[in-house]
Design a protein around this motif. Sequence first.
Motif, PDB file in Angstrom:
ATOM      1  N   ALA A 194      -2.654   4.916  -4.031  1.00 24.20           N
ATOM      2  CA  ALA A 194      -2.758   3.465  -3.858  1.00 24.20           C
ATOM      3  C   ALA A 194      -3.993   2.883  -4.540  1.00 24.20           C
ATOM      4  CB  ALA A 194      -2.787   3.121  -2.366  1.00 24.20           C
ATOM      5  N   LEU A 212      -3.842   0.523  -7.640  1.00 21.56           N
ATOM      6  CA  LEU A 212      -3.200  -0.750  -7.287  1.00 21.56           C
ATOM      7  C   LEU A 212      -4.128  -1.620  -6.449  1.00 21.56           C
ATOM      8  CD1 LEU A 212       0.253   0.797  -6.362  1.00 21.56           C
ATOM      9  CD2 LEU A 212      -0.215  -0.631  -8.363  1.00 21.56           C
ATOM     10  N   ARG A 213      -4.847  -0.999  -5.527  1.00 18.20           N
ATOM     11  CA  ARG A 213      -5.777  -1.761  -4.679  1.00 18.20           C
ATOM     12  C   ARG A 213      -6.894  -2.368  -5.520  1.00 18.20           C
ATOM     13  NH1 ARG A 213      -8.100   2.022  -0.444  1.00 18.20           N
ATOM     14  NH2 ARG A 213      -9.007   0.112   0.390  1.00 18.20           N
ATOM     15  N   LYS A 232      -6.632  -3.446  -8.385  1.00 18.13           N
ATOM     16  CA  LYS A 232      -6.085  -4.616  -9.082  1.00 18.13           C
ATOM     17  C   LYS A 232      -5.643  -5.707  -8.104  1.00 18.13           C
ATOM     18  CE  LYS A 232      -4.598  -2.197 -13.239  1.00 18.13           C
ATOM     19  NZ  LYS A 232      -3.508  -1.901 -14.184  1.00 18.13           N
ATOM     20  N   ASN A 254      -3.435  -5.498  -5.593  1.00 19.13           N
ATOM     21  CA  ASN A 254      -2.004  -5.494  -5.241  1.00 19.13           C
ATOM     22  C   ASN A 254      -1.849  -5.263  -3.733  1.00 19.13           C
ATOM     23  OD1 ASN A 254       0.761  -4.803  -4.867  1.00 19.13           O
ATOM     24  ND2 ASN A 254       0.898  -4.190  -7.014  1.00 19.13           N
ATOM     25  N   ALA A 259       0.130  -2.199  -2.344  1.00 24.39           N
ATOM     26  CA  ALA A 259      -0.350  -0.928  -2.892  1.00 24.39           C
ATOM     27  C   ALA A 259       0.183   0.292  -2.137  1.00 24.39           C
ATOM     28  CB  ALA A 259      -1.877  -0.911  -2.904  1.00 24.39           C
ATOM     29  N   ILE A 285       4.048   0.787  -2.542  1.00 25.72           N
ATOM     30  CA  ILE A 285       4.372   1.319  -3.877  1.00 25.72           C
ATOM     31  C   ILE A 285       3.944   2.781  -3.961  1.00 25.72           C
ATOM     32  CG2 ILE A 285       3.895   1.110  -6.352  1.00 25.72           C
ATOM     33  CD1 ILE A 285       3.426  -1.944  -5.791  1.00 25.72           C
ATOM     34  N   ARG A 325      -0.138   8.969  -9.868  1.00 24.94           N
ATOM     35  CA  ARG A 325      -1.226   7.972  -9.917  1.00 24.94           C
ATOM     36  C   ARG A 325      -1.322   7.327 -11.312  1.00 24.94           C
ATOM     37  NH1 ARG A 325      -7.141  10.294  -9.251  1.00 24.94           N
ATOM     38  NH2 ARG A 325      -6.444  11.235 -11.204  1.00 24.94           N
ATOM     39  N   VAL A 364       1.634   4.816 -11.513  1.00 25.30           N
ATOM     40  CA  VAL A 364       1.879   3.901 -10.399  1.00 25.30           C
ATOM     41  C   VAL A 364       1.689   2.426 -10.777  1.00 25.30           C
ATOM     42  CG1 VAL A 364      -0.454   3.906  -9.377  1.00 25.30           C
ATOM     43  CG2 VAL A 364       1.533   3.697  -7.882  1.00 25.30           C
ATOM     44  N   SER A 365       0.815   2.147 -11.733  1.00 24.34           N
ATOM     45  CA  SER A 365       0.552   0.760 -12.142  1.00 24.34           C
ATOM     46  C   SER A 365       1.476   0.291 -13.260  1.00 24.34           C
ATOM     47  CB  SER A 365      -0.905   0.615 -12.605  1.00 24.34           C
ATOM     48  OG  SER A 365      -1.789   0.922 -11.560  1.00 24.34           O
ATOM     49  N   GLN A 366       2.493   1.097 -13.590  1.00 25.71           N
ATOM     50  CA  GLN A 366       3.428   0.752 -14.668  1.00 25.71           C
ATOM     51  C   GLN A 366       2.677   0.477 -15.980  1.00 25.71           C
ATOM     52  OE1 GLN A 366       7.022   0.452 -14.182  1.00 25.71           O
ATOM     53  NE2 GLN A 366       6.565   1.437 -12.258  1.00 25.71           N
TER      54      GLN A 366
END
Length: 219
Positions: free
Chosen positions: A103, A106-107, A109, A111, A114, A117, A150, A153-155
């Motif tokens: 996570a 994502l965190r 950024k 999101n 997070a 996802i 990881r 995860v953020s594409q």
Amino acid sequence: MHDTIELKQISHHFDTSEERIELFHGLSHTIRTGETLAIVGPSGAGKSSLLSIAAGLEAPVGGTVRFTVDGREVDALTLRANSGFIFQQFHLMPELDAIGNLALPLRLKGNRAAFDIAASWLEKVGLEDRARHRPHQLSGGEQQRIAVARAFVSQPRFIFADEPTGNLDARTSENVSSLMFDFAAETGCGLVIVTHSKRLALCAQKSLRLEAGRLEVSA
């Protein structure tokens, strides 16, 4: 429209206390999203340096590198923000559990979804039952599966992997390799891998062989 990394006539060297080591000179190649690429060659040829330059982590001594995302030219910092990284050493945060490690990008950024996802990616790599385990409680193969998830995860637009199976046994290597190529196909990112493994290199659509300062491309 493909995002691209254009290497134009790049050269690189490093200096020791006794001499200058020339790695390569005048290399050119374009890397695109939607393609998988293996960088192969003998130890000391400069494969990891080439990967770092392509990823915007370091600048070449000579030549230029041009990054485009969504049809516009961007700087190295923007490219890195749109990239994921996988290393031979797993580089998981020891104080975070598996889902926390997943996570984290994502965190950072902001999101709010997070953890949801991250949970879905844990499932994709078959480790949902290890969500609350910290890295020291996981095997090497499990840690690398978390590291692969990881990275994706953020594409990101590009994934850069430096010897991602170097510390794994043959069976685990195959599992991790399959995950990387499956996820690359699923997300449409560009996947660039430095490897000594012939088996792993053969999975890529294209190979760049770096040897004696020269680059040979084979499909």
